[in-house]
Design a protein around this motif. Sequence first.
Motif, PDB file in Angstrom:
ATOM      1  N   GLN A  44      77.697  34.370  49.220  1.00  0.00           N
ATOM      2  CA  GLN A  44      77.356  35.645  48.608  1.00  0.00           C
ATOM      3  C   GLN A  44      77.657  36.765  49.603  1.00  0.00           C
ATOM      4  O   GLN A  44      77.247  36.704  50.761  1.00  0.00           O
ATOM      5  N   LEU A  45      78.374  37.773  49.132  1.00  0.00           N
ATOM      6  CA  LEU A  45      78.702  38.930  49.958  1.00  0.00           C
ATOM      7  C   LEU A  45      77.852  40.118  49.535  1.00  0.00           C
ATOM      8  O   LEU A  45      77.576  40.301  48.354  1.00  0.00           O
ATOM      9  N   GLU A  46      77.492  40.933  50.493  1.00  0.00           N
ATOM     10  CA  GLU A  46      76.830  42.194  50.202  1.00  0.00           C
ATOM     11  C   GLU A  46      77.778  43.322  50.590  1.00  0.00           C
ATOM     12  O   GLU A  46      78.303  43.342  51.711  1.00  0.00           O
ATOM     13  N   ILE A  47      78.016  44.227  49.667  1.00  0.00           N
ATOM     14  CA  ILE A  47      78.914  45.356  49.898  1.00  0.00           C
ATOM     15  C   ILE A  47      78.093  46.633  49.821  1.00  0.00           C
ATOM     16  O   ILE A  47      77.451  46.910  48.801  1.00  0.00           O
ATOM     17  N   GLU A  48      78.115  47.383  50.885  1.00  0.00           N
ATOM     18  CA  GLU A  48      77.312  48.600  50.993  1.00  0.00           C
ATOM     19  C   GLU A  48      78.228  49.786  51.306  1.00  0.00           C
ATOM     20  O   GLU A  48      79.051  49.718  52.218  1.00  0.00           O
ATOM     21  N   GLN A  49      78.088  50.844  50.525  1.00  0.00           N
ATOM     22  CA  GLN A  49      78.863  52.051  50.788  1.00  0.00           C
ATOM     23  C   GLN A  49      78.070  52.956  51.715  1.00  0.00           C
ATOM     24  O   GLN A  49      76.928  53.311  51.430  1.00  0.00           O
ATOM     25  N   ILE A  50      78.658  53.298  52.861  1.00  0.00           N
ATOM     26  CA  ILE A  50      77.963  54.080  53.884  1.00  0.00           C
ATOM     27  C   ILE A  50      78.845  55.239  54.327  1.00  0.00           C
ATOM     28  O   ILE A  50      80.070  55.155  54.281  1.00  0.00           O
ATOM     29  N   PRO A  51      78.242  56.351  54.763  1.00  0.00           N
ATOM     30  CA  PRO A  51      79.038  57.523  55.156  1.00  0.00           C
ATOM     31  C   PRO A  51      79.736  57.374  56.486  1.00  0.00           C
ATOM     32  O   PRO A  51      80.733  58.060  56.754  1.00  0.00           O
ATOM     33  N   SER A  52      79.226  56.513  57.376  1.00  0.00           N
ATOM     34  CA  SER A  52      79.845  56.356  58.690  1.00  0.00           C
ATOM     35  C   SER A  52      79.499  54.981  59.245  1.00  0.00           C
ATOM     36  O   SER A  52      78.522  54.354  58.827  1.00  0.00           O
ATOM     37  N   LEU A  53      80.312  54.524  60.190  1.00  0.00           N
ATOM     38  CA  LEU A  53      80.055  53.252  60.836  1.00  0.00           C
ATOM     39  C   LEU A  53      79.169  53.450  62.057  1.00  0.00           C
ATOM     40  O   LEU A  53      79.190  54.508  62.688  1.00  0.00           O
ATOM     41  N   SER A  54      78.424  52.435  62.401  1.00  0.00           N
ATOM     42  CA  SER A  54      77.579  52.494  63.582  1.00  0.00           C
ATOM     43  C   SER A  54      78.443  52.346  64.833  1.00  0.00           C
ATOM     44  O   SER A  54      79.563  51.820  64.772  1.00  0.00           O
ATOM     45  N   PRO A  55      77.942  52.797  65.989  1.00  0.00           N
ATOM     46  CA  PRO A  55      78.677  52.560  67.242  1.00  0.00           C
ATOM     47  C   PRO A  55      78.987  51.081  67.458  1.00  0.00           C
ATOM     48  O   PRO A  55      80.041  50.737  67.993  1.00  0.00           O
ATOM     49  N   GLU A  56      78.076  50.210  67.019  1.00  0.00           N
ATOM     50  CA  GLU A  56      78.301  48.769  67.169  1.00  0.00           C
ATOM     51  C   GLU A  56      79.503  48.317  66.342  1.00  0.00           C
ATOM     52  O   GLU A  56      80.347  47.539  66.806  1.00  0.00           O
ATOM     53  N   ASP A  57      79.596  48.823  65.103  1.00  0.00           N
ATOM     54  CA  ASP A  57      80.729  48.460  64.244  1.00  0.00           C
ATOM     55  C   ASP A  57      82.044  48.995  64.822  1.00  0.00           C
ATOM     56  O   ASP A  57      83.071  48.311  64.814  1.00  0.00           O
ATOM     57  N   LEU A  58      82.024  50.231  65.294  1.00  0.00           N
ATOM     58  CA  LEU A  58      83.237  50.815  65.870  1.00  0.00           C
ATOM     59  C   LEU A  58      83.687  50.040  67.099  1.00  0.00           C
ATOM     60  O   LEU A  58      84.886  49.815  67.314  1.00  0.00           O
ATOM     61  N   SER A  59      82.726  49.622  67.905  1.00  0.00           N
ATOM     62  CA  SER A  59      83.049  48.830  69.094  1.00  0.00           C
ATOM     63  C   SER A  59      83.609  47.469  68.695  1.00  0.00           C
ATOM     64  O   SER A  59      84.559  46.972  69.313  1.00  0.00           O
ATOM     65  N   ARG A  60      83.046  46.876  67.655  1.00  0.00           N
ATOM     66  CA  ARG A  60      83.524  45.571  67.190  1.00  0.00           C
ATOM     67  C   ARG A  60      84.973  45.677  66.718  1.00  0.00           C
ATOM     68  O   ARG A  60      85.800  44.809  67.005  1.00  0.00           O
ATOM     69  N   LEU A  61      85.285  46.733  65.996  1.00  0.00           N
ATOM     70  CA  LEU A  61      86.639  46.902  65.468  1.00  0.00           C
ATOM     71  C   LEU A  61      87.635  47.249  66.567  1.00  0.00           C
ATOM     72  O   LEU A  61      88.776  46.803  66.556  1.00  0.00           O
ATOM     73  N   ASN A  62      87.190  48.098  67.516  1.00  0.00           N
ATOM     74  CA  ASN A  62      88.062  48.516  68.616  1.00  0.00           C
ATOM     75  C   ASN A  62      89.420  48.951  68.086  1.00  0.00           C
ATOM     76  O   ASN A  62      90.472  48.494  68.540  1.00  0.00           O
TER      77      ASN A  62
END
Length: 374
Positions: free
Chosen positions: A12-30
Amino acid sequence: MNRDQGELGDWQLEIEQIPSLSPEDLSRLNRPTVDNFQHFAAFSSPATELSYLRITRQGSWVGMVPVVRLSKRKSTDLLTPRLRWWLGMLLGPLARKTSYLLDTAFLAYEHASPFAIASEYAPRRAEVVAAVVRHLKAQRGIESIWISEPTGVSPLDAEKNFDAFPMIPLVHIRIAGCGSLNRFLETTTKKRRRNWRQQRMDYDRAGAVTELLTSPFNGQVLASMQECLRASAARSAFFVPYNDVLTDPQAFATQSQVALISRVGDRVIGFMTFITSGQGMLQTHGGFDYDLSLKSKAYHNLTYDAVAYAIQQGLDWVSLGPLNNETKRRLGTHLLPMTAYLWNRYPLDRWVARQWFIKNFQTYWAGDTSDHPV
């Protein structure tokens, strides 16, 4: 924020629409291009809203995709000029659509999928994309979905009611292994080398020089750059539906980027701005004062100066973005194909799209769109 549950096989996937990514997400994506999207999201307008779909499974990160919601935009503005007027008149208010756009326009026109999916879920990418598509189709008020990806990587060909068609390819200049601008020029044709010598002579005769600047830019330089940006937008034959955000003065002024600026005396006659991601440098903006830039060949010289700078940085390629003019085609070394996928909620819109829009979508390039040298 909108949340949705999507099935991924037995998961099961959860899809959430958010206005911005967290610093943790941005760091993960690099991924500097995602940072670029994050910057513009803060300047969303009522007509052009930037956000993200964050995809998780039992609290673990699966991936994300940046989305742009275009509200009540006149879809006929995207057509070739000969159809833009009469079809707009024929459709009237029906031409105004609210759409989701998933592409890399705010990712500096990166030749990559807008979908960023964790490596452990890569084998099930098609299912993740399908879950995102179901989520978008379920949103109230959405009449169409537009997704652009590099040709050959998308699973959307199998999606019901998505029409696929070639997009404008992206223009790259490949410089891997070139230790200098002269070495790069040696890899090109005699005609290109001859043209470059003539263009540099025109530049020197005009008294033009190139400066390298890093943002933020000072007041007068910034004002001149924005004036050039407006001049180029006014001159373009292409309609860009999200330009209210992409060229927003405050967004441009605060964007993290380097600039190559062409001057004649104290006058700025043109500029190009870039960000670096991985082994490439991607153009983010460009603008010119056409009273002086055409005669001095500022566009050509700034491009070659960008190549020289990228070589100094040890990079492998420079992206000039979409192929929207002949000069760009002549300066590039490779065309990278893109495919657009269009879904319309209503059968009548789908019929109109198939009859007129897809066949007459405004593109500069109508030739071979395979990845090849030019």
